[in-house]
Design a protein around this motif. Structure first.
Motif, PDB file in Angstrom:
ATOM      1  N   ALA A   1     -23.563 -31.881  51.246  1.00  0.00           N
ATOM      2  CA  ALA A   1     -22.904 -32.699  52.273  1.00  0.00           C
ATOM      3  C   ALA A   1     -23.771 -32.880  53.514  1.00  0.00           C
ATOM      4  O   ALA A   1     -23.598 -33.855  54.254  1.00  0.00           O
ATOM      5  N   ASP A   2     -24.704 -31.949  53.778  1.00  0.00           N
ATOM      6  CA  ASP A   2     -25.500 -32.051  55.005  1.00  0.00           C
ATOM      7  C   ASP A   2     -26.756 -32.889  54.834  1.00  0.00           C
ATOM      8  O   ASP A   2     -27.617 -32.913  55.710  1.00  0.00           O
ATOM      9  N   MET A   3     -26.874 -33.589  53.711  1.00  0.00           N
ATOM     10  CA  MET A   3     -28.040 -34.424  53.471  1.00  0.00           C
ATOM     11  C   MET A   3     -27.747 -35.887  53.813  1.00  0.00           C
ATOM     12  O   MET A   3     -26.651 -36.377  53.579  1.00  0.00           O
ATOM     13  N   ILE A   4     -28.744 -36.550  54.378  1.00  0.00           N
ATOM     14  CA  ILE A   4     -28.678 -37.999  54.509  1.00  0.00           C
ATOM     15  C   ILE A   4     -29.078 -38.581  53.152  1.00  0.00           C
ATOM     16  O   ILE A   4     -30.107 -38.206  52.584  1.00  0.00           O
ATOM     17  N   ALA A   5     -28.264 -39.464  52.611  1.00  0.00           N
ATOM     18  CA  ALA A   5     -28.511 -40.021  51.284  1.00  0.00           C
ATOM     19  C   ALA A   5     -28.564 -41.541  51.364  1.00  0.00           C
ATOM     20  O   ALA A   5     -27.687 -42.170  51.944  1.00  0.00           O
ATOM     21  N   VAL A   6     -29.598 -42.104  50.763  1.00  0.00           N
ATOM     22  CA  VAL A   6     -29.790 -43.548  50.713  1.00  0.00           C
ATOM     23  C   VAL A   6     -29.823 -43.958  49.246  1.00  0.00           C
ATOM     24  O   VAL A   6     -30.612 -43.413  48.461  1.00  0.00           O
ATOM     25  N   ARG A   7     -28.990 -44.896  48.867  1.00  0.00           N
ATOM     26  CA  ARG A   7     -28.885 -45.282  47.474  1.00  0.00           C
ATOM     27  C   ARG A   7     -30.178 -45.955  46.999  1.00  0.00           C
ATOM     28  O   ARG A   7     -30.694 -46.864  47.643  1.00  0.00           O
ATOM     29  N   ALA A   8     -30.681 -45.477  45.845  1.00  0.00           N
ATOM     30  CA  ALA A   8     -31.883 -46.053  45.257  1.00  0.00           C
ATOM     31  C   ALA A   8     -31.579 -46.880  44.013  1.00  0.00           C
ATOM     32  O   ALA A   8     -32.384 -47.739  43.637  1.00  0.00           O
ATOM     33  N   THR A   9     -30.458 -46.610  43.353  1.00  0.00           N
ATOM     34  CA  THR A   9     -30.048 -47.388  42.183  1.00  0.00           C
ATOM     35  C   THR A   9     -28.540 -47.594  42.241  1.00  0.00           C
ATOM     36  O   THR A   9     -27.836 -46.913  42.986  1.00  0.00           O
ATOM     37  N   GLY A  10     -28.048 -48.506  41.430  1.00  0.00           N
ATOM     38  CA  GLY A  10     -26.620 -48.671  41.278  1.00  0.00           C
ATOM     39  C   GLY A  10     -26.043 -47.574  40.401  1.00  0.00           C
ATOM     40  O   GLY A  10     -26.762 -46.690  39.932  1.00  0.00           O
ATOM     41  N   PRO A  11     -24.743 -47.621  40.150  1.00  0.00           N
ATOM     42  CA  PRO A  11     -24.122 -46.613  39.282  1.00  0.00           C
ATOM     43  C   PRO A  11     -24.743 -46.623  37.893  1.00  0.00           C
ATOM     44  O   PRO A  11     -25.214 -47.657  37.402  1.00  0.00           O
ATOM     45  N   ARG A  12     -24.745 -45.462  37.256  1.00  0.00           N
ATOM     46  CA  ARG A  12     -25.271 -45.314  35.901  1.00  0.00           C
ATOM     47  C   ARG A  12     -24.121 -44.925  34.975  1.00  0.00           C
ATOM     48  O   ARG A  12     -23.226 -44.201  35.358  1.00  0.00           O
ATOM     49  N   ARG A  13     -24.190 -45.383  33.753  1.00  0.00           N
ATOM     50  CA  ARG A  13     -23.152 -45.048  32.775  1.00  0.00           C
ATOM     51  C   ARG A  13     -23.761 -44.306  31.599  1.00  0.00           C
ATOM     52  O   ARG A  13     -24.811 -44.679  31.087  1.00  0.00           O
ATOM     53  N   GLY A  14     -23.106 -43.245  31.181  1.00  0.00           N
ATOM     54  CA  GLY A  14     -23.525 -42.536  29.997  1.00  0.00           C
ATOM     55  C   GLY A  14     -22.963 -43.203  28.751  1.00  0.00           C
ATOM     56  O   GLY A  14     -21.970 -43.938  28.821  1.00  0.00           O
ATOM     57  N   VAL A  15     -23.587 -42.941  27.611  1.00  0.00           N
ATOM     58  CA  VAL A  15     -23.115 -43.520  26.362  1.00  0.00           C
ATOM     59  C   VAL A  15     -23.453 -42.556  25.231  1.00  0.00           C
ATOM     60  O   VAL A  15     -24.517 -41.923  25.222  1.00  0.00           O
ATOM     61  N   ILE A  16     -22.519 -42.400  24.301  1.00  0.00           N
ATOM     62  CA  ILE A  16     -22.724 -41.557  23.127  1.00  0.00           C
ATOM     63  C   ILE A  16     -23.241 -42.445  22.004  1.00  0.00           C
ATOM     64  O   ILE A  16     -22.601 -43.444  21.648  1.00  0.00           O
ATOM     65  N   VAL A  17     -24.387 -42.091  21.445  1.00  0.00           N
ATOM     66  CA  VAL A  17     -25.043 -42.962  20.465  1.00  0.00           C
ATOM     67  C   VAL A  17     -25.546 -42.149  19.284  1.00  0.00           C
ATOM     68  O   VAL A  17     -25.750 -40.935  19.367  1.00  0.00           O
ATOM     69  N   ALA A  18     -25.764 -42.850  18.188  1.00  0.00           N
ATOM     70  CA  ALA A  18     -26.445 -42.300  17.017  1.00  0.00           C
ATOM     71  C   ALA A  18     -26.997 -43.466  16.214  1.00  0.00           C
ATOM     72  O   ALA A  18     -26.659 -44.636  16.459  1.00  0.00           O
ATOM     73  N   SER A  19     -27.826 -43.173  15.245  1.00  0.00           N
ATOM     74  CA  SER A  19     -28.448 -44.224  14.438  1.00  0.00           C
ATOM     75  C   SER A  19     -27.491 -44.723  13.362  1.00  0.00           C
ATOM     76  O   SER A  19     -26.550 -44.016  12.969  1.00  0.00           O
ATOM     77  N   PRO A  20     -27.718 -45.929  12.871  1.00  0.00           N
ATOM     78  CA  PRO A  20     -26.897 -46.411  11.757  1.00  0.00           C
ATOM     79  C   PRO A  20     -26.944 -45.474  10.547  1.00  0.00           C
ATOM     80  O   PRO A  20     -25.927 -45.268   9.868  1.00  0.00           O
ATOM     81  N   GLY A  21     -28.103 -44.890  10.285  1.00  0.00           N
ATOM     82  CA  GLY A  21     -28.228 -43.974   9.167  1.00  0.00           C
ATOM     83  C   GLY A  21     -27.358 -42.740   9.328  1.00  0.00           C
ATOM     84  O   GLY A  21     -26.758 -42.255   8.361  1.00  0.00           O
ATOM     85  N   TYR A  22     -27.302 -42.237  10.571  1.00  0.00           N
ATOM     86  CA  TYR A  22     -26.444 -41.070  10.814  1.00  0.00           C
ATOM     87  C   TYR A  22     -24.988 -41.421  10.549  1.00  0.00           C
ATOM     88  O   TYR A  22     -24.246 -40.645   9.924  1.00  0.00           O
ATOM     89  N   PHE A  23     -24.556 -42.597  11.005  1.00  0.00           N
ATOM     90  CA  PHE A  23     -23.145 -42.968  10.834  1.00  0.00           C
ATOM     91  C   PHE A  23     -22.808 -43.344   9.383  1.00  0.00           C
ATOM     92  O   PHE A  23     -21.644 -43.328   9.005  1.00  0.00           O
TER      93      PHE A  23
END
Length: 292
Positions: A150-172
């Motif tokens: 909380a005591d840090m000055i923060a400047v945004r460098a990127t927009g929000p990021r989203r995680g995603v669960i993935v696997a290869s077609p072969g795995y599925f």
């Protein structure tokens, strides 16, 4: 006098020897030895353990270094910038950041940054471990916004990021795609271990319900790019930033599942202590890399 002795002591600790420190400081080895001995005598403790092969800090020396390395770096930076105007920033600039931030935020624009500010000596210290900026001698850092103090000055460098669960077609083809967090237990999940030793728990959320899931699997890797390659090779499910696998998703090399359980994360921020006066080099870095 003690300040100059501290500078000599820090040089010996960093270079691992009295002669190497003397070469760095441009003084005689005997002067280095005398300065360290005088500092040890004044403090009443042994700061360096000397052998025929190496010189390393003692436990007391390590504690002293942890307290003085940051201020000494600040002094060095101030001297390097002495006489420079605000339009001519230069000198050392130390940034702590994880590898992902270095690859995705800094490196794509690094050529333009160094072309614009050739006198800034940019020192990127890549680690997943959070470092105290003052004790480490770093001027600033890049981290996900949700992780900042909380005591840090923060400047945004990127927009929000989203995680995603993935696997290869072969795995599925061999494993039915999971639809809920409970079904992840039936899958081989590729896990990530941070530099601190902690294994990441997948952070999922749906309809206001947040979960921290300890997944299982027979492969643990240290970086997202390695996890991505393992997922493409069909070795299991992976939890990655969507931007990092966008090309794979479009090309069909990876398939995303459970999207409704993958919330956005606050993006990367540049942060620095609010109590620190901003040096011209740091101001230039923040202005250049801040999100427009």
């Amino acid at each position: 006098m003690q300040l100059s002795q501290l500078v000599v002591f820090a040089a010996v600790a960093e270079t691992g020897g009295f002669r190497a420190a003397a070469d760095r400081l441009g003084v005689a080895p005997s002067a280095v030895s005398h300065a360290v001995a005088a500092l040890e005598d004044s403090l009443g403790v042994r700061l360096l353990a000397r052998t025929t092969r190496s010189t390393r800090p003692t436990e007391e020396g390590e504690r002293l270094l942890a307290r003085v390395s940051g201020p000494l770096a600040e002094i060095a930076g101030g001297l390097a910038e002495a006489g420079q105007g605000p339009g001519d920033p230069g000198g050392p600039l130390r940034i702590t950041l994880p590898l992902l931030a270095a690859e995705e935020v800094i490196m794509p624009r690094l050529r333009d940054f160094q072309t614009r500010y050739p006198k800034i000596e940019l020192d990127l210290r890549v680690s997943d471990v959070f470092q105290d900026l003052v004790e480490s001698g770093c001027d600033a850092g890049l981290r996900l916004g949700e992780s900042l103090e909380a005591d840090m000055i923060a400047v945004r460098a990127t927009g929000p990021r989203r995680g995603v669960i993935v696997a290869s077609p072969g795995y599925f083809r061999a494993h039915p795609p999971p639809e809920t967090p409970a079904e992840l237990t039936a899958h081989n999940c590729i896990r990530r271990r941070f530099d601190s030793g902690r294994i990441y728990r997948w952070e999922l959320e749906h309809a206001g319900r947040a979960l921290s899931v300890e997944v299982r699997g027979n492969l643990i890797l240290p970086q997202q790019r390695l996890i991505r390659q393992a997922a493409r090779d069909g070795l299991g499910l992976a939890f990655l930033f969507e931007d990092a696998v966008a090309d794979d998703l479009r090309a069909g090399r990876l398939i995303a599942v459970m999207r409704e359980w993958c919330p956005p994360f606050d993006g990367f921020h540049i942060y620095y202590p609010s109590r620190r006066q901003m040096r011209p080099a740091l101001r230039a870095f923040v202005d250049f890399y801040r999100l427009r």
